[in-house]
Every structure is written in structure tokens, then in C-alpha cells.
Scaffold this motif. Structure first.
Motif, PDB file in Angstrom:
ATOM      1  N   PRO A  22     -15.010   1.614   4.361  1.00  0.00           N
ATOM      2  CA  PRO A  22     -15.860   0.586   4.985  1.00  0.00           C
ATOM      3  C   PRO A  22     -15.219  -0.804   4.948  1.00  0.00           C
ATOM      4  CG  PRO A  22     -17.160   1.946   3.504  1.00  0.00           C
ATOM      5  CD  PRO A  22     -15.722   2.319   3.281  1.00  0.00           C
ATOM      6  N   ASP A  23     -14.534  -1.125   3.862  1.00  0.00           N
ATOM      7  CA  ASP A  23     -13.871  -2.421   3.750  1.00  0.00           C
ATOM      8  C   ASP A  23     -12.772  -2.559   4.795  1.00  0.00           C
ATOM      9  OD1 ASP A  23     -13.321  -4.964   2.503  1.00  0.00           O
ATOM     10  OD2 ASP A  23     -11.548  -4.011   1.622  1.00  0.00           O
ATOM     11  N   VAL A  24     -11.945  -1.527   4.920  1.00  0.00           N
ATOM     12  CA  VAL A  24     -10.864  -1.551   5.911  1.00  0.00           C
ATOM     13  C   VAL A  24     -11.443  -1.626   7.327  1.00  0.00           C
ATOM     14  CG1 VAL A  24      -8.967  -0.204   6.898  1.00  0.00           C
ATOM     15  CG2 VAL A  24      -9.202  -0.397   4.414  1.00  0.00           C
ATOM     16  N   MET A  25     -12.456  -0.835   7.605  1.00  0.00           N
ATOM     17  CA  MET A  25     -13.060  -0.837   8.944  1.00  0.00           C
ATOM     18  C   MET A  25     -13.639  -2.210   9.276  1.00  0.00           C
ATOM     19  SD  MET A  25     -12.433   2.106  10.159  1.00  0.00           S
ATOM     20  CE  MET A  25     -13.489   2.169  11.571  1.00  0.00           C
ATOM     21  N   SER A  26     -14.266  -2.838   8.305  1.00  0.00           N
ATOM     22  CA  SER A  26     -14.835  -4.170   8.516  1.00  0.00           C
ATOM     23  C   SER A  26     -13.743  -5.184   8.849  1.00  0.00           C
ATOM     24  CB  SER A  26     -15.592  -4.599   7.261  1.00  0.00           C
ATOM     25  OG  SER A  26     -16.012  -5.934   7.370  1.00  0.00           O
ATOM     26  N   LYS A  27     -12.649  -5.110   8.121  1.00  0.00           N
ATOM     27  CA  LYS A  27     -11.546  -6.037   8.370  1.00  0.00           C
ATOM     28  C   LYS A  27     -10.912  -5.792   9.731  1.00  0.00           C
ATOM     29  CE  LYS A  27     -10.608  -6.945   3.556  1.00  0.00           C
ATOM     30  NZ  LYS A  27      -9.748  -6.793   2.397  1.00  0.00           N
TER      31      LYS A  27
END
Length: 88
Positions: A22-27
Motif C-alpha cells: 500500500p505504501d509503494v502504491m500510494s507513492k
């Protein structure tokens, strides 16, 4: 090195991946067009490297099993060319 071994080497587990995704996708979702294109290019290169490694590993296994000997390869090429002749 396969993906699981690489993930282990990096200290990744299934739990870490679930947190990181989720963190990577958000970035990635917040990137501008130029940065997004760069990330896409990086991911394609990463995928190519992984596929190349997989092919090399499989080829080595075939070599060790004696399935990539020159006479076998030549016979396969000859058979293929007889079924699919060049047309000029």
C-alpha cells in the motif's frame, strides 16, 4: 536467484510485503508523468532481469540433464526449419 530468495535476502516476508505494497502504491499514484515513466521503465528492467535469471537457471538445469547438447539443438533447428521453411 529466485524472487523468494531475493525477498529473504532483503529481509522481506509475506507480512512485510503486505505492509509495503500500500505504501509503494500510494507513492506511485502521486508521481508525475516523468517520474511515473521512469518507474515503469525500472519495473520493466526488473522484470527482464528476473526473467533472464529464470531462463538461465532453467538452461543450466537442462545442460546438466544433457538436454542442451549440440546435436540435440541442431536436430531441433533442422526439424523446425523443415516445418517452417524460409520464404524469400
Amino acid at each position: 536467484m529466485n524472487q523468494e530468495a531475493e525477498a529473504y535476502k532483503l529481509g522481506m516476508t509475506a507480512n512485510n510485503a503486505a505492509i509495503l505494497l500500500p505504501d509503494v502504491m500510494s507513492k506511485v499514484a502521486s508521481l508525475g508523468p516523468t517520474a511515473l515513466a521512469a518507474v515503469h521503465k525500472f519495473l520493466l528492467r526488473l522484470e527482464l532481469a528476473q526473467l533472464t535469471e529464470d531462463i538461465q537457471d532453467e538452461a543450466e538445469a537442462l545442460r546438466q540433464a544433457g538436454k542442451l547438447e549440440a546435436d540435440l539443438i541442431n536436430a531441433a533447428v533442422k526439424e523446425h526449419r523443415s516445418k517452417h521453411p524460409y520464404s524469400v
